[in-house]
Write a protein that holds these residues in place. Structure first.
Motif: not given
Length: 89
Positions: A14-19, A38-39, A45-47, A83-84
């Motif tokens: 999921e994080v890779d998809d967001v990146r 950088n990402i 903080s789920n951000s 992120l939510s």
């Protein structure tokens, strides 16, 4: 019941998809060329934080847009996206 490894793998995916989405979408926010740096994901903080730098063409693009003024571009911008949770129906 899923294992911790499976859950971690899901989170990584999921994080890779967001990146990938941020790398594609963030440059569209600017009227000049930028490079996404950088990402980083912050689990506390789920951000996701994204650094953006003007590209090598940005000065010329901004100068042209502003009528030939001299433009200096130093430093980076940093954005933090919280992120939510989304529910699938």
């Amino acid at each position: 019941m899923s294992t911790l490894n499976e859950e971690m793998s899901d989170v990584r995916s999921e994080v890779d998809d967001v990146r990938e989405r941020l790398r594609a979408d963030v440059p569209e926010l600017f009227e000049f060329a930028v490079t996404v740096g950088n990402i980083t994901y912050n689990a506390n903080s789920n951000s996701v934080s994204v650094t953006v730098e003007p590209s090598s063409q940005a000065r010329a693009q901004l100068s042209d847009r502003l009528g030939g003024v001299n433009v200096k571009t130093d430093g980076t911008l940093e954005f933090e996206f919280r992120l939510s949770e989304s529910t699938s129906d």
